[in-house]
Design an enzyme around this catalytic site. Structure first.
Site, PDB file in Angstrom:
ATOM      1  N   SER A 113       0.899  -1.004  -0.059  1.00 23.08           N
ATOM      2  CA  SER A 113       0.027   0.185  -0.012  1.00 23.08           C
ATOM      3  C   SER A 113       0.847   1.253   0.058  1.00 23.08           C
ATOM      4  O   SER A 113       1.608   1.313  -0.827  1.00 23.08           O
ATOM      5  CB  SER A 113      -0.740   0.114   1.378  1.00 23.08           C
ATOM      6  OG  SER A 113      -2.006   0.963   1.036  1.00 23.08           O
ATOM      7  N   ASP A 282      -5.550   2.656  -3.773  1.00 22.69           N
ATOM      8  CA  ASP A 282      -7.124   2.108  -3.394  1.00 22.69           C
ATOM      9  C   ASP A 282      -7.310   3.510  -2.148  1.00 22.69           C
ATOM     10  O   ASP A 282      -8.506   3.484  -2.012  1.00 22.69           O
ATOM     11  CB  ASP A 282      -7.017   0.804  -2.410  1.00 22.69           C
ATOM     12  CG  ASP A 282      -6.005   0.414  -1.473  1.00 22.69           C
ATOM     13  OD1 ASP A 282      -5.368   1.560  -1.071  1.00 22.69           O
ATOM     14  OD2 ASP A 282      -6.202  -0.565  -0.773  1.00 22.69           O
ATOM     15  N   LYS A 377     -11.402  -0.726  -1.449  1.00 23.88           N
ATOM     16  CA  LYS A 377     -11.598   0.677  -1.513  1.00 23.88           C
ATOM     17  C   LYS A 377     -10.823   1.184  -2.783  1.00 23.88           C
ATOM     18  O   LYS A 377     -10.102   0.423  -3.448  1.00 23.88           O
ATOM     19  CB  LYS A 377     -10.768   1.234  -0.279  1.00 23.88           C
ATOM     20  CG  LYS A 377      -9.509   1.103   0.111  1.00 23.88           C
ATOM     21  CD  LYS A 377      -9.152   1.556   1.448  1.00 23.88           C
ATOM     22  CE  LYS A 377      -7.722   1.141   1.747  1.00 23.88           C
ATOM     23  NZ  LYS A 377      -7.750   0.295   2.704  1.00 23.88           N
TER      24      LYS A 377
HETATM   25  C1  G1P Z   1      -4.720   0.533   8.122  1.00 30.18           C
HETATM   26  C2  G1P Z   1      -5.954   1.475   8.174  1.00 30.18           C
HETATM   27  C3  G1P Z   1      -7.146   0.393   7.750  1.00 30.18           C
HETATM   28  C4  G1P Z   1      -6.773   0.034   6.320  1.00 30.18           C
HETATM   29  C5  G1P Z   1      -5.341  -0.689   6.469  1.00 30.18           C
HETATM   30  C6  G1P Z   1      -5.107  -1.250   4.793  1.00 30.18           C
HETATM   31  O1  G1P Z   1      -4.583  -0.740   8.774  1.00 30.18           O
HETATM   32  O2  G1P Z   1      -5.861   1.862   9.537  1.00 30.18           O
HETATM   33  O3  G1P Z   1      -8.060   1.353   7.919  1.00 30.18           O
HETATM   34  O4  G1P Z   1      -7.801  -0.834   6.116  1.00 30.18           O
HETATM   35  O5  G1P Z   1      -4.375   0.190   6.626  1.00 30.18           O
HETATM   36  O6  G1P Z   1      -4.986  -0.024   4.170  1.00 30.18           O
HETATM   37  P1  G1P Z   1      -3.757  -0.590  10.592  1.00 30.18           P
HETATM   38  O7  G1P Z   1      -2.531  -0.272  10.130  1.00 30.18           O
HETATM   39  O8  G1P Z   1      -4.656   0.486  11.077  1.00 30.18           O
HETATM   40  O9  G1P Z   1      -3.845  -2.016  10.998  1.00 30.18           O
HETATM   41 ZN    ZN Z   2      -3.301   1.101  -0.231  1.00 29.04          ZN
END
Ligand code: G1P
Ligand code: ZN
Length: 544
Positions: A113, A282, A377
């Protein structure tokens, strides 16, 4: 073209997190590490022989190598066909769409990501099921179990295949089809939004915008959709050449990491609209001139205005948001008379609700918004949705936001992240607050009374599965909240996330600074959780 079996031994750190397995590139570069995980995915699946697998990634360092490894292993394990994005690229939402459109068995998406990329950066891999969405916990748990007992994996002895030209080629007994990474997705967007109207706005001479791809995957998508189909000028698109190290940046579209765009948008002569997307396409951030739309507000506004777009003209079935996301969308759902679901963090929890037709729009406070069009997303989708609203309403972003608050009141909201803190300290902090648990009920802090304090658990309304320990909630009688969670996507130490929310209906108090409006709650969190003590930090790393 020999199929070979390689002996291996389990790694004990291959448990998928919020969104697949994410580790430093060097971890993935250990002999057999990637192969073990890929074979464990296949071992956890059934009846895929002869079926179609989609493979693509966000283009970060190691993407190309990993794709060659995965294709060989998919062929050796008996998949019939692999669809691969050209150059090994597919944004996460585009991969979700390709899985659905081509009725694939599933897909492997390579991405970490928004985490930084490059030889010293992060890499990630996740499995998506046939609805196009991230594998549910039942499957990720099975994959994890396989990683702990793996003893061999299957692959082929073949040279690398050509990923750069669209077309078919055999790999062992499997057919590899390299597909244009953008066109299926661009066509889908055209069915959801009024491209003619957006084109008219963009070319009206009365509107200017910037889109920042942050040197990541959305560059080619933005060029095709925003420039070629909607007519923005090339200087509208920033950082649209994808790079393996994302240009050395941190492609997370928020006020801290998308600083260049934020600087452009916060002057007296800024463009009317600004947006950015993340490493794998996303996430999204929406800005107007001197104006930032929180992701929670964005979800609420999209829901309240969905009827203005062709794709959602018939109305929306319901809305789902992750638990820490603000309750702004709840007010819209109530007014529309539709269902609102509160799920744990992570897009995988929306899949069942979307499949069952119970919700149309979903969102997370972490710059994620999406709908039933895919099962991830979708950053550019949110940008196009906003452009469609702007093209119909012909008001500024700030005016749309302001009138939304006038109608519904404002949910002041902020998230404080303490990144890469000592994991033991963070664990102790969580344990302490968890222990305080129900004893906090009835206590008063900063003039507010605690109504509920618990560890959020979710029962999936469709399949009845239970997910526990999804975040500590402290909820006050006036609806204000403090939520504490440990990140499931970080790759270093622990990342503590603290979420603050307070509702304001007074018309004169709708335009305060969010941090100021939340000062009391921020103080209460320190008092209860002793954040400085347990993290050893004076202030959060990132405030969004
Ligand atoms: C984070 C975001 C969460 C999202 C995920 C993937 O996860 O808080 O909302 O779905 O990245 O993009 P976290 O690091 O808080 O577990
Ligand atoms: Zn991402």
């Amino acid at each position: 073209m020999n199929r070979i079996e390689i002996s291996t031994r389990p790694f004990d750190d291959q448990q998928p997190g919020t969104s697949g397995l994410r580790k430093k590139v060097q971890v993935f570069q250990q002999p057999h590490y990637l192969e073990n995980f890929v074979q464990s995915i296949f071992n956890a699946l059934q009846d895929y022989r002869g079926k179609v697998l989609v493979v693509g990634g966000d283009g970060r360092y190691y993407n190309r190598h990993a794709i060659q490894v995965i294709l060989r292993m998919a062929a050796a394990n008996g998949f019939g066909k692999a669809l691969v994005g050209q150059g090994g690229l597919l944004s996460t939402p585009a991969a979700s769409h390709v899985i659905r459109k081509h009725a694939a068995f599933g897909g492997i998406i390579l991405s970490a990501s928004h985490n930084p990329a490059g030889e010293d950066g992060d890499f990630g891999i996740k499995y998506n099921v046939d609805n196009g969405g991230p594998a549910p916990e039942r499957i990720t748990a099975a994959i994890h179990a396989e990683t702990l007992r793996i003893s061999r994996y299957l692959t082929l002895e073949t040279p690398d295949i050509d990923l750069d030209h669209v077309g078919g080629q055999p790999l062992g007994e499997m057919q590899v089809e390299v597909i244009d990474a953008v066109s299926d997705y661009a066509e889908l967007m055209q069915t959801l939004f009024d491209f003619d109207r957006i084109h008219a706005l963009i070319n009206s001479g009365l509107f200017s915008m910037r889109f920042d791809a942050m040197h990541a995957i959305t560059g080619p998508y933005a060029v095709e959709i925003l420039e070629n189909r909607l007519g923005v000028t090339p200087d509208t698109l920033l950082n649209c050449a994808p790079r393996e190290d994302f240009g050395g940046g941190h492609p997370d579209p928020n006020l801290v990491y998308a600083r260049d765009l934020v600087d452009i948008m916060f002057t007296s002569h800024s463009p009317d609209f600004g947006a950015a997307s993340d490493g794998d396409g996303d996430r999204n951030m929406i800005l107007g001139r001197n104006c930032f739309v929180t992701p929670s507000d964005s979800l609420a506004i999209l829901a309240a205005n969905a009827h203005l777009t062709p794709g959602y003209r018939q109305g929306i079935a319901g809305i789902a948001r992750s638990m820490p996301t603000s309750q702004a969308a709840d007010r819209v759902a109530e007014k529309l008379g539709i269902e609102l679901f509160e799920t744990p963090t992570g897009w995988k929890f929306f899949g069942n609700l979307l499949d069952a037709g119970r919700v149309t729009l979903c969102g997370e406070e972490s710059f994620g918004t999406g709908s039933a069009h895919v099962r991830e997303k979708d950053g550019l989708w949110a940008v196009l949705f906003w452009l469609n609203l702007l093209a119909v309403r012909r008001e500024s972003v700030a005016d749309i936001l302001g009138s939304h608050w006038q109608t519904y009141g404002r949910n002041y909201y902020s998230r404080h992240d303490y990144e890469a803190v000592d994991a033991d300290g963070a664990g102790q902090l969580m344990a302490r607050v968890r222990e305080l648990g129900t004893s906090l009920k009835g206590k008063r802090y900063a003039g507010r009374e605690i109504a509920l304090s618990d560890d959020f658990a979710y029962v999936d309304p469709i399949d009845g599965s239970i997910s526990e320990h999804q975040g500590l909630r402290i909820i006050f009688t006036d609806g204000s909240r403090i939520v504490l969670r440990l990140s499931g996507t970080g790759t270093q130490g622990a990342t503590l996330r603290i979420y603050f929310e307070r509702y304001e209906a007074e018309r004169e108090r709708l335009h305060l600074d969010a941090q100021q409006a939340l000062t009391d709650l921020i103080g209460v969190a320190e008092e209860i959780a002793k954040i400085r003590h347990y993290t050893g930090r004076d202030a959060p790393t990132v405030i969004t």
